[in-house]
Design an enzyme around this catalytic site. Sequence first.
Site, PDB file in Angstrom:
ATOM      1  N   TYR A 101      35.551  30.926  38.940  1.00 28.76           N
ATOM      2  CA  TYR A 101      36.074  30.990  37.212  1.00 28.76           C
ATOM      3  C   TYR A 101      36.631  29.671  36.980  1.00 28.76           C
ATOM      4  O   TYR A 101      37.334  29.040  37.622  1.00 28.76           O
ATOM      5  CB  TYR A 101      37.146  32.083  37.383  1.00 28.76           C
ATOM      6  CG  TYR A 101      38.038  32.395  36.216  1.00 28.76           C
ATOM      7  CD1 TYR A 101      37.633  33.448  35.125  1.00 28.76           C
ATOM      8  CD2 TYR A 101      39.002  31.399  35.727  1.00 28.76           C
ATOM      9  CE1 TYR A 101      38.190  33.353  34.118  1.00 28.76           C
ATOM     10  CE2 TYR A 101      39.788  31.625  34.712  1.00 28.76           C
ATOM     11  CZ  TYR A 101      39.231  32.851  33.802  1.00 28.76           C
ATOM     12  OH  TYR A 101      39.906  32.870  32.369  1.00 28.76           O
ATOM     13  N   GLU A 189      35.647  30.012  28.498  1.00 25.40           N
ATOM     14  CA  GLU A 189      35.866  30.603  29.766  1.00 25.40           C
ATOM     15  C   GLU A 189      34.668  30.874  30.496  1.00 25.40           C
ATOM     16  O   GLU A 189      33.602  31.203  29.921  1.00 25.40           O
ATOM     17  CB  GLU A 189      36.622  31.902  29.639  1.00 25.40           C
ATOM     18  CG  GLU A 189      36.713  32.766  30.861  1.00 25.40           C
ATOM     19  CD  GLU A 189      37.297  34.010  30.487  1.00 25.40           C
ATOM     20  OE1 GLU A 189      38.687  34.134  31.039  1.00 25.40           O
ATOM     21  OE2 GLU A 189      36.636  34.945  30.162  1.00 25.40           O
TER      22      GLU A 189
END
Length: 382
Positions: A101, A189
Amino acid sequence: MDLYEYQGKQYLARFGIPSSPGVLCNTVDEAQSRADDLGYPVVVKAQVKVGGRGKAGGIQLAADSEDVHRHAAAILGMDIKGYVVRRLWIEKASDIAREYYASFTLDRAVKLHLCMVSAKGGVDIEEVAATDPGAIARLHVDPVDGLSVTESAKLVAEAGLDEVARVQAADLLVKLYDCYVQGDCDLVEINPLILTTDGRVHALDAKVTLDDNAAFRHPEWGELGGSEELDARELLAKEKGLTYIGLSGSVGIIANGAGLAMSTLDVVNQVGGRAANFLDIGGGASADTMVSALEVINSDDAVRSIFVNIFGGITRVDEVANGVVEALRRVELRSPIVLRLDGTNAEEGRQILAGHLSDRIVVEDTMVGAARRAVAMAGSNR
Ligand code: GDP
Ligand code: MN
């Protein structure tokens, strides 16, 4: 403005961030023929501006043309958290070794950018933050200093990314920072950022939110078609240059200043009503602005009453009152209107309006009194 995953990936690509090749498709047939061109296996991905598509069944691997047909037919038209899938992104499937991530956003509390990296990607990051906060490495970045490769490499190591992924991930993170800053994003993101079985690091998903206030610097954003997410009222408001957000209640709201507009929404809620919109007419509040504001609110069939809440500061209430009178002449309102006027020259403003009042155009002295009146009128005006 939120981008679709495929637009997000294309945006990241401008800054050198790799992802798998893919194509956008609108129909099952198109999906099949484009997948044939890409070569199998592929992933069929629902394009909706909401996360958790995988869990909802909106992301499917397809080994052949038949699979694509089946999945595309199932996903098109699917409802994912209230968003209906109209388009698919067909992407060459990746062989995933690890899911990580990475994101950048603004940490308003400390007035610095915040970078977050985790070796636990592919899952809901809020859940990781709640259950295993140590798994997320964080770094605040001062916009004056920027992000160096050295800092980025340290962060990637701290997050526990696999050794083989670190150099690429650190490099990618710097590019992601460039995209975030130069690309004027509120959020970038990548979840998951993957390490493929053949040792490449790339973006498998992308969530990009552009900062609408920077749109003037980016004529190319026009083609991203943000307006398709706007409803008819919002389109009209945008045309008229108003700061308007459509909501689902029945009390139309006009206020001067974003803070007052938000308080107005709260007060309407407190007295048991629901606002039909947020609308800040700003400092100027000329007759033209008031006409535009009333026209937009008038176009909303759900509106049953209108609450105009003005606090005169630099803008004087008598000017606003003149604007309201002029607007009432030019717009035929479907709903009754409650005005609360306070601040600089409030008395003069009330005098200007005095001759125009009726049972459908009323003035109240206080904000909460006006909210109650507007909510009551919305209730009886059905
Ligand atoms: P989200 O559910 O909306 O976040 O959609 P993602 O694009 O992040 O996909 C969800 C999950 O599907 C990923 O975390 C992967 O596990 C899986 N997935 C997506 N694309 C691929 C792919 O190309 N290959 C494989 N093996 N899995 C994929
Ligand atoms: Mn994802």
